[in-house]
Design an enzyme around this catalytic site. Structure first.
Site: not given
Ligand code: ATP
Ligand code: MG
Length: 144
Positions: A117, A93, A51, A114
């Site tokens: 990815h 998202t 990230y 969430n």
């Protein structure tokens, strides 16, 4: 021409809630071939590197802590137009803004936790697949 593969993660939270099976079923039901798959624990180094594009964001520290908080499933999905089609299947998202029937609408807890990815471009899909899988760890329907 759009590429045929994307990289995905089932994030901590979704894994600890036993959503691996339901999420993989949804992925298969939407026409994706699973070309590689493993359950791993991300360490801080790999989560920060993965990230890195977000390292200036206010949520970066929290995101890295979350991504290293438990095991994740990483994998490679294949389908025509894989990147865009999988991002559509994931949903927005923020799960509060995700469409009905999307993975995030069904399985995400909030904008950070969430559930999944998915790569955001063919170029990043290539980089992310290579970050986690050697060629011998893949069972591709599209490549040699
Ligand atoms: P991903 O890259 O994980 O597929 P994405 O492309 O939909 O998700 P990005 O903008 O790349 O979204 O953000 C990466 C991840 O950082 C998000 O999936 C989420 O876990 C976390 N995140 C993004 N925005 C926020 C925010 N405002 N607050 C907390 N966490 C966030
Ligand atoms: Mg992203």
């Amino acid at each position: 021409m759009a590429g045929t593969k994307t990289f995905f993660i089932i994030k901590p939270g979704a894994v600890s809630h036993e959503y691996i099976g339901p999420i993989l079923a949804k992925i298969n039901a939407n026409g994706f071939h699973i070309a590689a798959l493993k359950l791993i624990q991300l360490d801080r180094y790999h989560a920060e590197h993965f990230y890195a594009v977000h390292h200036e964001k206010p949520f970066f520290e929290s995101l890295v802590t979350f991504m290293t908080s438990g095991p994740v499933v990483v994998g490679i999905l294949e389908k025509e137009n894989a990147v865009a089609d999988y991002r559509k299947l994931m949903g927005a998202t923020d799960p509060a803004k995700a469409e009905e029937g999307t993975i995030r609408k069904l399985f995400a807890e909030n904008i950070e936790r969430n559930a999944v990815h998915g790569s955001d471009s063919d170029e990043n899909a290539e980089i992310e697949c290579n970050f986690f899988f050697s060629k011998s760890e893949r069972y591709s329907k599209f490549e040699d």
